[in-house]
Design a protein around this motif. Structure first.
Motif, PDB file in Angstrom:
ATOM      1  N   UNK A 152      33.054  44.671  45.331  1.00 36.39           N
ATOM      2  CA  UNK A 152      32.429  45.538  44.338  1.00 36.39           C
ATOM      3  C   UNK A 152      31.202  44.917  43.667  1.00 36.39           C
ATOM      4  N   UNK A 153      31.287  43.618  43.400  1.00 38.08           N
ATOM      5  CA  UNK A 153      30.220  42.958  42.643  1.00 38.08           C
ATOM      6  C   UNK A 153      28.902  42.878  43.408  1.00 38.08           C
ATOM      7  N   UNK A 182      37.511  44.346  45.660  1.00 37.90           N
ATOM      8  CA  UNK A 182      37.537  43.031  45.022  1.00 37.90           C
ATOM      9  C   UNK A 182      36.521  42.996  43.884  1.00 37.90           C
ATOM     10  N   UNK A 183      37.010  42.689  42.703  1.00 38.73           N
ATOM     11  CA  UNK A 183      36.132  42.629  41.532  1.00 38.73           C
ATOM     12  C   UNK A 183      35.480  41.255  41.415  1.00 38.73           C
ATOM     13  N   UNK A 184      36.199  40.228  41.802  1.00 34.53           N
ATOM     14  CA  UNK A 184      35.668  38.874  41.631  1.00 34.53           C
ATOM     15  C   UNK A 184      36.349  37.888  42.564  1.00 34.53           C
ATOM     16  N   UNK A 185      35.557  36.885  42.978  1.00 32.02           N
ATOM     17  CA  UNK A 185      36.100  35.764  43.758  1.00 32.02           C
ATOM     18  C   UNK A 185      35.862  34.455  43.006  1.00 32.02           C
ATOM     19  N   UNK A 186      35.618  34.576  41.709  1.00 28.87           N
ATOM     20  CA  UNK A 186      35.284  33.374  40.921  1.00 28.87           C
ATOM     21  C   UNK A 186      36.438  32.385  40.873  1.00 28.87           C
ATOM     22  N   UNK A 192      39.494  32.471  43.263  1.00 25.80           N
ATOM     23  CA  UNK A 192      40.629  33.380  43.086  1.00 25.80           C
ATOM     24  C   UNK A 192      40.209  34.815  43.365  1.00 25.80           C
ATOM     25  N   UNK A 193      41.019  35.502  44.130  1.00 24.34           N
ATOM     26  CA  UNK A 193      40.759  36.913  44.413  1.00 24.34           C
ATOM     27  C   UNK A 193      41.286  37.755  43.256  1.00 24.34           C
ATOM     28  N   UNK A 194      40.364  38.525  42.636  1.00 20.61           N
ATOM     29  CA  UNK A 194      40.775  39.478  41.604  1.00 20.61           C
ATOM     30  C   UNK A 194      40.403  40.876  42.062  1.00 20.61           C
ATOM     31  N   UNK A 195      41.396  41.737  42.178  1.00 22.63           N
ATOM     32  CA  UNK A 195      41.127  43.111  42.613  1.00 22.63           C
ATOM     33  C   UNK A 195      40.672  43.956  41.434  1.00 22.63           C
ATOM     34  N   UNK A 196      39.835  44.972  41.739  1.00 25.06           N
ATOM     35  CA  UNK A 196      39.435  45.935  40.710  1.00 25.06           C
ATOM     36  C   UNK A 196      40.636  46.812  40.369  1.00 25.06           C
ATOM     37  N   UNK A 197      40.649  47.311  39.153  1.00 22.92           N
ATOM     38  CA  UNK A 197      41.753  48.196  38.730  1.00 22.92           C
ATOM     39  C   UNK A 197      41.515  49.603  39.239  1.00 22.92           C
TER      40      UNK A 197
END
Lengths: 191, 191
Positions: free
Chosen positions: B158-159, B179-183, B186-191
């Protein structure tokens, strides 16, 4: 494989320079129903071989291999790459392959983590002509210490000699349609 | 798609530069069982759309599209090509695509004979990042006068903004994992 031969006769086009175009059903547009019959036939021919992985090479082999895998218990499919990509890092099996049609030599690459001595591999591809790409894949399977159950090819152009090279390498080859000649714009299958 | 997200969390690897590696199940080695679930989910999301052709781009989209096609009545799959090949002649739809990762511009090509105003097209691909390849495929579908039912993407980052561009082009987009972030690796999924 009679269904395939009939399709080649109906929809294949013979172009100058011994090129057989099958882009309407195999390597640009893909007839998924036909691919399923092709997968079923590969299974019939390699029945009894306890295949653990199917290996192919980008790009045209991928659809054939993915559909065929469903007939082998949905074993994983690995597609070797022709160019280095961000998706490849770490240790790689590589084999140099010369393309006569493009007159270039490239590295076929496959990540070491996906193939090892515990595997029995079926190699699949759409075309076999001079056989260089297929020999590269066979080399990689051997580098991995895996067993090569054989190669399954949709269309073999017998007169270009690749089939003889593969068999001389001691590898079982099953080609579903073997073309003896494309002379005068006519497809003649081998007996 | 929960099964896919769990698989990304389990087997995906975050590399430097915001690269998410999913080569163990999606774009080098392919988990055909997972691809079937992905195909089933695309069908669920595009149920009711009378898809006549699935369009993708070589190479990683091909396996996904071939398996997914079985959930859409085994409609033909066309894979657009990134380089001119002997398999392409005659009239072509083309679209220029810039690859930010490779910093090159290439032509996406698709033979005119396989797509026309009578078609309703579903575009499928493995990744959506900047969206340039997908916009090229959308452009080609529009050149053909075909209806674009939408785009189905396995993993959207997404970013990187591609999703917003596709939606701004008026095209329906269904991404199975966003995917909202890979910072911080770590994989963070969008809501």
């Amino acid at each position: 494989m009679e269904l395939l031969k009939q399709r080649i006769l109906r929809d294949g086009q013979v172009k100058e320079g011994g090129v057989l175009k099958v882009d309407s059903f195999l390597n640009h547009q893909m007839d998924v129903t036909l691919l399923n019959e092709i997968g079923r036939e590969f299974r019939r021919r390699f029945d009894g071989a306890a295949i653990t992985k199917i290996v192919t090479i980008e790009a045209s082999g991928i659809g054939i291999a993915a559909i065929a895998a469903q007939h082998f218990g949905s074993v994983p499919v690995i597609f070797a790459k022709k160019t280095r990509s961000r998706n490849l890092d770490g240790a790689l099996y590589t084999a140099k392959v010369h393309s006569f049609t493009k007159d270039i030599t490239y590295d076929v690459q496959l990540s070491k983590k996906f193939l090892g001595p515990q595997d029995t591999v079926l190699i699949l591809d759409d075309f076999l002509a001079r056989g260089q790409a297929l020999l590269g894949l066979i080399d990689i399977v051997r580098q991995a210490g895996a067993q090569c159950a054989g190669c399954g090819i949709v269309i073999e152009k017998q007169q270009q000699g690749g089939g003889a090279l593969v068999r001389a390498a001691g590898v079982r080859l099953e080609s579903l349609a073997v073309i003896a000649s494309l002379e005068n714009g006519t497809v003649t299958f081998a007996q």
